[in-house]
Design a protein around this motif. Sequence first.
Motif, mmCIF file in Angstrom:
data_model
loop_
_atom_site.group_PDB
_atom_site.id
_atom_site.type_symbol
_atom_site.label_atom_id
_atom_site.label_comp_id
_atom_site.label_asym_id
_atom_site.label_seq_id
_atom_site.Cartn_x
_atom_site.Cartn_y
_atom_site.Cartn_z
ATOM 1 N N TRP A 5 0.818 -1.205 0.000
ATOM 2 C CA TRP A 5 0.000 0.000 0.000
ATOM 3 C C TRP A 5 0.853 1.257 0.000
ATOM 4 C CZ3 TRP A 5 -4.525 -0.602 -1.749
ATOM 5 C CH2 TRP A 5 -5.230 -1.775 -1.513
ATOM 6 N N THR B 182 2.037 1.553 -3.561
ATOM 7 C CA THR B 182 0.945 1.995 -4.429
ATOM 8 C C THR B 182 0.678 3.490 -4.256
ATOM 9 O OG1 THR B 182 -0.078 -0.197 -4.241
ATOM 10 C CG2 THR B 182 -1.450 1.592 -5.088
ATOM 11 N N LEU C 167 4.301 -3.734 -8.894
ATOM 12 C CA LEU C 167 3.083 -3.692 -8.091
ATOM 13 C C LEU C 167 2.261 -4.964 -8.256
ATOM 14 C CD1 LEU C 167 1.927 0.015 -8.605
ATOM 15 C CD2 LEU C 167 3.073 -0.973 -6.624
ATOM 16 N N LEU D 127 -1.194 -6.919 -6.346
ATOM 17 C CA LEU D 127 -2.351 -6.102 -6.717
ATOM 18 C C LEU D 127 -3.103 -6.717 -7.889
ATOM 19 C CD1 LEU D 127 -1.065 -2.412 -6.450
ATOM 20 C CD2 LEU D 127 -2.378 -3.728 -4.786
ATOM 21 N N LEU E 187 -5.797 -1.957 -10.513
ATOM 22 C CA LEU E 187 -4.687 -1.022 -10.706
ATOM 23 C C LEU E 187 -4.921 -0.143 -11.935
ATOM 24 C CD1 LEU E 187 -1.884 -0.003 -9.904
ATOM 25 C CD2 LEU E 187 -0.901 -1.842 -11.299
#
Length: 459
Positions: A344, A347, A378, A383, A388
């Motif tokens: 996180w 991201t 990522l 994810l 995304l």
Amino acid sequence: MVELIPLFMFGAVCLVLLFGYPVAYSLAGTALLFAGIGIVTDTFASAFLHALPSRIYGILTNQTLMAVPLFVLMGTLLEKSKVAENLLNSMALLFGRLRGGLGISVTLVGMLLAASTGIVGATVVTMGLLSLPTMLKRGYSPSLATGSICATGTLGQIIPPSIALVLLGDVLSSAYQQAQINMGLFSPETVSVGDLFVGALIPGLLLVLCYVVYICLVAWLKPTSAPALTANDLEVESERRVSFIGSLVPPLLLILAVLGSILAGIATPTEAAGVGAMGALLLALSQKQLSKEKLREVVISTTQITCMVFLILIGAALFSLVFRGFGGDDLVHGVFEDMPGGVWGATLIVMLVIFFLGFILDFIEITFVVVPIVAPVLLTLGLDPVWLGIMIAINLQTSFLTPPFGFSLFYLRGVAPESVKTVEIYKGVTPFILIQLCMLFVLALWPGLITWLPGLLSR
């Protein structure tokens, strides 16, 4: 020092772009310059350049990317055939008796136009030319009028069939395959453009709903900012009904045909784009809005946009190969793994970087330069690729709306009357920026708003 070369390379291409050089040549030229220096100093794995011919061939034969010129053709035809103008007039009469009705009409027409063109600039300019003078004439505050037009225009970034989602789908598919390799998996699954289209439906419609609610609140709290149309502005009910049906149904059927064929699994996005282009051509012919001169303008505009996209694609492919040749992907992966907050935290940093890059780069450059670098890392961290992709699209949509550098603001400033001050445009878009930031926060808390519908249809 050698391991930081990829960062210098990325900074150099941003600097060249700031000087105003064409994007495709900036990417390719910077990559070749650094590759040459790397070969001379023996710090670059030149074997990566051997993959360039096959990479270019793959771009030119990519069936997904064939949808780009077809969707551009569809949008350009609808723009030239006065579909938006007829829709706006009819919608204004339908909602005109309500306070804020004209603003609601602009939002709904802009949504349909965004779904038709898929290009932010085209939607903002078209709605600015058609609706801004009317809204100002009817007594709307300049800030509400300009803010609603800018915000609605950026819906072309997220409302399918968006060209941004087509390009993102192709890049994320490659990134997903790379992530699978990084994790030691060899799954044949890829990220389809259709999945991104489906995933964007709920967030896109929620944004439109939030825009409409905001306009209604302003009209209720400040009636003078969004007055209803006067009786002299409204036509007879029967005439209005005929005009409304005649202008709304054809473009709505065209959009439903394009999206419906994709969602039902009847056609691929490329095949649906062909249906859309042909439908737009027939629609323009049926309304007698397609002369020989206008058709020539449409074809030239479509060719120019398509050539720009594919030249950037080739330049980005060369940039990506040289970046990886210097070990850039390993550098990014290492930085993200050591970042506090885990996936996180990584991201959030990526989203902030993309947001600020949206001030100086268009979505095409970001899609083909930044996303291929960060997306594999990522996705390796776990994810969902569809989530995304939609988050990046809405993030860029917000960036294009944010003062003082937002592209949407520049587009509207170019067609707005001189009586409308730039500060009023900035003031008008601020509530819509907050709405979109709230939407990003909601989608981060409940990712199922994006992933639920694609998962349901894939069963």
